[in-house]
Design a protein around this motif. Sequence first.
Motif, PDB file in Angstrom:
ATOM      1  N   UNK A 184       0.836  -1.190   0.000  1.00 52.68           N
ATOM      2  CA  UNK A 184       0.000   0.000   0.000  1.00 52.68           C
ATOM      3  C   UNK A 184       0.874   1.245   0.000  1.00 52.68           C
ATOM      4  N   UNK A 185       0.524   2.216  -0.812  1.00 56.87           N
ATOM      5  CA  UNK A 185       1.251   3.470  -0.823  1.00 56.87           C
ATOM      6  C   UNK A 185       0.892   4.278   0.419  1.00 56.87           C
ATOM      7  N   UNK A 186       1.881   4.979   0.970  1.00 53.16           N
ATOM      8  CA  UNK A 186       1.648   5.771   2.175  1.00 53.16           C
ATOM      9  C   UNK A 186       0.575   6.825   1.956  1.00 53.16           C
ATOM     10  N   UNK A 187       0.533   7.396   0.721  1.00 53.77           N
ATOM     11  CA  UNK A 187      -0.443   8.444   0.458  1.00 53.77           C
ATOM     12  C   UNK A 187      -1.875   7.894   0.408  1.00 53.77           C
ATOM     13  N   UNK A 188      -2.035   6.576   0.315  1.00 53.23           N
ATOM     14  CA  UNK A 188      -3.362   5.972   0.296  1.00 53.23           C
ATOM     15  C   UNK A 188      -3.946   5.833   1.697  1.00 53.23           C
ATOM     16  N   UNK A 189      -3.113   6.009   2.720  1.00 50.55           N
ATOM     17  CA  UNK A 189      -3.574   5.872   4.108  1.00 50.55           C
ATOM     18  C   UNK A 189      -4.016   7.236   4.615  1.00 50.55           C
ATOM     19  N   UNK A 222      -4.256  -2.341   5.843  1.00 47.25           N
ATOM     20  CA  UNK A 222      -3.519  -1.149   5.434  1.00 47.25           C
ATOM     21  C   UNK A 222      -2.515  -0.707   6.492  1.00 47.25           C
ATOM     22  N   UNK A 223      -2.913  -0.800   7.763  1.00 48.45           N
ATOM     23  CA  UNK A 223      -2.070  -0.296   8.852  1.00 48.45           C
ATOM     24  C   UNK A 223      -1.035  -1.313   9.308  1.00 48.45           C
ATOM     25  N   UNK A 224      -1.415  -2.591   9.361  1.00 48.92           N
ATOM     26  CA  UNK A 224      -0.518  -3.645   9.841  1.00 48.92           C
ATOM     27  C   UNK A 224      -0.590  -4.848   8.893  1.00 48.92           C
ATOM     28  N   UNK A 225      -0.216  -4.672   7.646  1.00 45.24           N
ATOM     29  CA  UNK A 225      -0.403  -5.750   6.660  1.00 45.24           C
ATOM     30  C   UNK A 225       0.315  -7.046   7.010  1.00 45.24           C
ATOM     31  N   UNK A 226       1.476  -6.942   7.654  1.00 43.41           N
ATOM     32  CA  UNK A 226       2.244  -8.143   7.968  1.00 43.41           C
ATOM     33  C   UNK A 226       1.592  -8.968   9.078  1.00 43.41           C
ATOM     34  N   UNK A 227       0.727  -8.358   9.874  1.00 42.90           N
ATOM     35  CA  UNK A 227       0.070  -9.061  10.979  1.00 42.90           C
ATOM     36  C   UNK A 227      -1.416  -9.297  10.744  1.00 42.90           C
ATOM     37  N   UNK A 228      -1.942  -8.760   9.664  1.00 42.04           N
ATOM     38  CA  UNK A 228      -3.392  -8.716   9.462  1.00 42.04           C
ATOM     39  C   UNK A 228      -4.066 -10.085   9.585  1.00 42.04           C
ATOM     40  N   UNK A 229      -3.606 -11.052   8.826  1.00 44.42           N
ATOM     41  CA  UNK A 229      -4.284 -12.352   8.809  1.00 44.42           C
ATOM     42  C   UNK A 229      -4.191 -13.050  10.160  1.00 44.42           C
ATOM     43  N   UNK A 230      -3.029 -12.946  10.807  1.00 45.39           N
ATOM     44  CA  UNK A 230      -2.855 -13.583  12.116  1.00 45.39           C
ATOM     45  C   UNK A 230      -3.818 -12.996  13.141  1.00 45.39           C
ATOM     46  N   UNK A 231      -3.916 -11.667  13.183  1.00 49.25           N
ATOM     47  CA  UNK A 231      -4.799 -11.017  14.148  1.00 49.25           C
ATOM     48  C   UNK A 231      -6.252 -11.371  13.870  1.00 49.25           C
ATOM     49  N   UNK A 283     -16.658  -5.139  11.470  1.00 47.44           N
ATOM     50  CA  UNK A 283     -15.830  -6.210  10.921  1.00 47.44           C
ATOM     51  C   UNK A 283     -15.182  -5.798   9.608  1.00 47.44           C
ATOM     52  N   UNK A 284     -15.960  -5.217   8.707  1.00 50.61           N
ATOM     53  CA  UNK A 284     -15.430  -4.776   7.414  1.00 50.61           C
ATOM     54  C   UNK A 284     -14.467  -3.604   7.592  1.00 50.61           C
ATOM     55  N   UNK A 285     -14.828  -2.669   8.480  1.00 50.95           N
ATOM     56  CA  UNK A 285     -13.993  -1.487   8.700  1.00 50.95           C
ATOM     57  C   UNK A 285     -12.638  -1.881   9.293  1.00 50.95           C
ATOM     58  N   UNK A 286     -12.666  -2.755  10.304  1.00 51.48           N
ATOM     59  CA  UNK A 286     -11.440  -3.191  10.960  1.00 51.48           C
ATOM     60  C   UNK A 286     -10.567  -3.997  10.000  1.00 51.48           C
ATOM     61  N   UNK A 287     -11.186  -4.882   9.220  1.00 52.26           N
ATOM     62  CA  UNK A 287     -10.428  -5.717   8.281  1.00 52.26           C
ATOM     63  C   UNK A 287      -9.719  -4.851   7.242  1.00 52.26           C
ATOM     64  N   UNK A 288     -10.431  -3.877   6.709  1.00 46.80           N
ATOM     65  CA  UNK A 288      -9.827  -2.962   5.742  1.00 46.80           C
ATOM     66  C   UNK A 288      -8.681  -2.185   6.384  1.00 46.80           C
ATOM     67  N   UNK A 289      -8.917  -1.717   7.625  1.00 50.11           N
ATOM     68  CA  UNK A 289      -7.901  -0.928   8.336  1.00 50.11           C
ATOM     69  C   UNK A 289      -6.627  -1.731   8.608  1.00 50.11           C
ATOM     70  N   UNK A 290      -6.771  -2.946   9.134  1.00 49.27           N
ATOM     71  CA  UNK A 290      -5.579  -3.690   9.556  1.00 49.27           C
ATOM     72  C   UNK A 290      -4.752  -4.130   8.351  1.00 49.27           C
TER      73      UNK A 290
END
Length: 358
Positions: free
Chosen positions: A1-6, A281-290, A272-279
Amino acid sequence: MKEEDYIKGRGAQQNVPNRFLQHIYETRDDFLEFCRIEGEEADKNKTQYIPVFPKTIVNRVTSPDVGMMYSMNPYQGCEHGCIYCYARNTHEFWGYSAGLDFERRILVKKDAPKLLEAKLKHKNWKAETIVLSGNTDCYQPAEKKFKITRDCLEVFLKYRHPVGMITKNALILRDLDILSELAKDQLVGVNISITSLSEETRRILEPRTATIKRRLETIKTLSENNIPVNAMLAPIIPGINSHEIMNLAKTVADHGALSFAFTVVRLNGAIGQIFTDWIKKALPERAEKVLHQIQECHSGTLNDSRFGIRGRGEGKIATQIHDLVRLARRTYFKDKPPFPKLNKGLHEQYKKGQMKLF
């Protein structure tokens, strides 16, 4: 994800469709491209304050999972932008999205103090603790401008009525004078929310909240002024802050909290949708595990609405969280006095603005 997209300074990164509306609004790629070519902003990301005029302000709470009978909310929506906030779903009832709208369209109830006073003066009202706020934070940034919470506290003091408070904003210390007066008659108890001791975690989870340092200072100051404080270590999110339980408990105890409470995160409704989209973008390396660990706490789903279970979770990970909580309470809170029950006995004497002689 590009930083400017966050979208910096916001929790949600999108506006999800409102389930109650027939039509949905979406930002199309061709519109974004047009804005880019024209050098215009597609989204100004500004907070709007919108006055609303409800007929009542005190709400009866029917959920058996919430430790309150009555609550009131001077504001709907919350600029703090906590990504996990269960209150996001309520913004849909006002015709807005639970996503960015929740953080950027703040509904302001300027008549709240008058409505509260009418409630407390009503002949059939019997004193029960009213909590500011059961839904959105009564000390969010809008309060600095509108001062509705302070005006409501003055009403509680005038009628010697018990009030509970929940906040994660150090702005509460502005009202230390009123809170101290309420505390003299055991009429106030405060809950300060602290989700992490990491500023990095705080910034992405709760982007427009007070720093952890300021919240801890707030607990200390309130406690030193004999205002009882319970720390809300909530929600506990597996893979994000679940490893901090012991340190969180010790730290809030050291700063004067008499007790602490917690919940296991649940992502009901649109969250659920909001958090999934956020994580992602914010923590992509941990997203699926969390996400998988949250699902493991709720029978394989992000959305668990069963009373008695939804805030506690179940399964191995939830059990580990509960074990740590029990250990933390035994270790750091065993010598603390109990959180006091608020005084319901004075209000009747002050109901008409003056004490009865007999």
